[in-house]
Motif scaffolding. Structure first.
Motif, PDB file in Angstrom:
ATOM      1  N   MET A   1     -55.201   2.455  31.115  1.00  0.00           N
ATOM      2  CA  MET A   1     -55.054   1.364  31.300  1.00  0.00           C
ATOM      3  C   MET A   1     -57.004   0.925  31.049  1.00  0.00           C
ATOM      4  O   MET A   1     -57.327   1.639  32.318  1.00  0.00           O
ATOM      5  CB  MET A   1     -55.126   1.017  31.853  1.00  0.00           C
ATOM      6  CG  MET A   1     -53.035   1.833  31.242  1.00  0.00           C
ATOM      7  SD  MET A   1     -52.153  -0.493  31.529  1.00  0.00           S
ATOM      8  CE  MET A   1     -52.139  -1.614  30.490  1.00  0.00           C
ATOM      9  N   GLU A   2     -56.966  -0.354  31.413  1.00  0.00           N
ATOM     10  CA  GLU A   2     -58.731  -0.835  31.072  1.00  0.00           C
ATOM     11  C   GLU A   2     -58.847  -2.547  31.317  1.00  0.00           C
ATOM     12  O   GLU A   2     -57.987  -2.861  30.208  1.00  0.00           O
ATOM     13  CB  GLU A   2     -59.275  -0.267  30.652  1.00  0.00           C
ATOM     14  CG  GLU A   2     -61.487  -0.167  30.581  1.00  0.00           C
ATOM     15  CD  GLU A   2     -62.199   1.014  29.371  1.00  0.00           C
ATOM     16  OE1 GLU A   2     -62.094   1.708  29.099  1.00  0.00           O
ATOM     17  OE2 GLU A   2     -62.237  -0.229  28.829  1.00  0.00           O
ATOM     18  N   VAL A   3     -59.482  -2.758  32.113  1.00  0.00           N
ATOM     19  CA  VAL A   3     -59.922  -4.326  32.304  1.00  0.00           C
ATOM     20  C   VAL A   3     -60.919  -5.057  32.730  1.00  0.00           C
ATOM     21  O   VAL A   3     -61.346  -3.918  33.621  1.00  0.00           O
ATOM     22  CB  VAL A   3     -58.805  -4.993  33.144  1.00  0.00           C
ATOM     23  CG1 VAL A   3     -59.239  -4.462  35.006  1.00  0.00           C
ATOM     24  CG2 VAL A   3     -59.165  -6.690  32.973  1.00  0.00           C
ATOM     25  N   ARG A   4     -61.335  -5.009  32.144  1.00  0.00           N
ATOM     26  CA  ARG A   4     -62.810  -5.853  32.344  1.00  0.00           C
ATOM     27  C   ARG A   4     -63.501  -7.282  33.458  1.00  0.00           C
ATOM     28  O   ARG A   4     -62.825  -8.125  32.491  1.00  0.00           O
ATOM     29  CB  ARG A   4     -63.900  -5.709  31.223  1.00  0.00           C
ATOM     30  CG  ARG A   4     -63.928  -4.243  30.885  1.00  0.00           C
ATOM     31  CD  ARG A   4     -64.778  -4.433  29.228  1.00  0.00           C
ATOM     32  NE  ARG A   4     -65.742  -3.012  28.717  1.00  0.00           N
ATOM     33  CZ  ARG A   4     -66.554  -2.773  27.902  1.00  0.00           C
ATOM     34  NH1 ARG A   4     -67.054  -3.528  27.612  1.00  0.00           N
ATOM     35  NH2 ARG A   4     -66.220  -1.482  27.842  1.00  0.00           N
ATOM     36  N   GLY A   5     -63.931  -7.782  33.592  1.00  0.00           N
ATOM     37  CA  GLY A   5     -63.975  -9.073  34.510  1.00  0.00           C
ATOM     38  C   GLY A   5     -65.307  -8.799  35.788  1.00  0.00           C
ATOM     39  O   GLY A   5     -66.222  -7.859  35.952  1.00  0.00           O
ATOM     40  N   LYS A   6     -64.881  -9.897  36.655  1.00  0.00           N
ATOM     41  CA  LYS A   6     -65.968  -9.893  37.972  1.00  0.00           C
ATOM     42  C   LYS A   6     -64.446  -9.606  39.356  1.00  0.00           C
ATOM     43  O   LYS A   6     -63.484 -10.639  39.002  1.00  0.00           O
ATOM     44  CB  LYS A   6     -66.091 -11.542  37.825  1.00  0.00           C
ATOM     45  CG  LYS A   6     -67.983 -11.623  38.421  1.00  0.00           C
ATOM     46  CD  LYS A   6     -67.863 -12.872  38.640  1.00  0.00           C
ATOM     47  CE  LYS A   6     -68.200 -13.603  38.247  1.00  0.00           C
ATOM     48  NZ  LYS A   6     -68.946 -15.076  38.432  1.00  0.00           N
ATOM     49  N   ILE A   7     -65.353  -9.217  40.413  1.00  0.00           N
ATOM     50  CA  ILE A   7     -64.793  -8.410  41.589  1.00  0.00           C
ATOM     51  C   ILE A   7     -64.907 -10.231  42.106  1.00  0.00           C
ATOM     52  O   ILE A   7     -65.995 -10.793  42.137  1.00  0.00           O
ATOM     53  CB  ILE A   7     -65.093  -7.730  42.253  1.00  0.00           C
ATOM     54  CG1 ILE A   7     -64.849  -6.387  41.255  1.00  0.00           C
ATOM     55  CG2 ILE A   7     -65.116  -7.953  43.773  1.00  0.00           C
ATOM     56  CD1 ILE A   7     -63.955  -5.506  41.107  1.00  0.00           C
ATOM     57  N   ILE A   8     -63.535 -10.736  42.808  1.00  0.00           N
ATOM     58  CA  ILE A   8     -64.047 -11.875  43.427  1.00  0.00           C
ATOM     59  C   ILE A   8     -63.608 -12.121  44.262  1.00  0.00           C
ATOM     60  O   ILE A   8     -63.421 -13.397  45.443  1.00  0.00           O
ATOM     61  CB  ILE A   8     -63.089 -13.136  42.214  1.00  0.00           C
ATOM     62  CG1 ILE A   8     -61.708 -12.834  42.179  1.00  0.00           C
ATOM     63  CG2 ILE A   8     -63.280 -13.811  41.036  1.00  0.00           C
ATOM     64  CD1 ILE A   8     -60.531 -13.465  42.049  1.00  0.00           C
TER      65      ILE A   8
END
Length: 127
Positions: A1-8
């Motif tokens: 699986m894969e997800v794109r985003g920003k590390i918070i």
């Protein structure tokens, strides 16, 4: 699986000693957009040398490839989201930590209203 985003959030490295020797693990929280209007958050982890290899920092935009696994411990079940690859995501803007300055009035000075004078009788206000 894969997800794109920003590390918070980047959690501290955890270490320990197991039957196969020393180990280390680090957890990260990523915020990502889904089909709904509200962003979602997911915590994933990296193990061993991958922590130093990817050197993930807060505010970084990334694409995370991961596997989801579940395990039982003392009659309870726990999910584990283990990343096996983390790449910078050029499609998402990176957060460089810059916060634009906010113009503020001095505390003891009232705001200045422009374009309205006390002698204006052309207002529709009831007061």
């Amino acid at each position: 699986m894969e997800v794109r985003g920003k590390i918070i959030a980047v959690q501290p490295v955890q270490t320990g000693e197991g039957k196969n020797g020393a180990w280390k693990k680090q957890d990260y929280v990523i915020e990502y957009e889904q089909t709904s209007q509200y962003p979602r958050k997911m915590m994933f982890n990296l193990w061993g040398d991958k922590i130093d290899q990817y050197n993930i920092r807060e505010g970084q935009s990334v694409k995370v490839s991961f596997d989801i696994d579940c395990r039982e411990y003392n009659g309870r079940w726990y999910n584990d989201i283990r990343a096996w690859k983390v790449d910078p995501d050029e499609d998402l803007p990176a957060d460089d930590g810059f916060v634009p300055p906010i113009d503020r009035l001095p505390v003891n000075q009232p705001p200045v209203m422009t374009g309205i004078s006390p002698s204006d009788d052309n207002t529709d206000l009831p007061f």
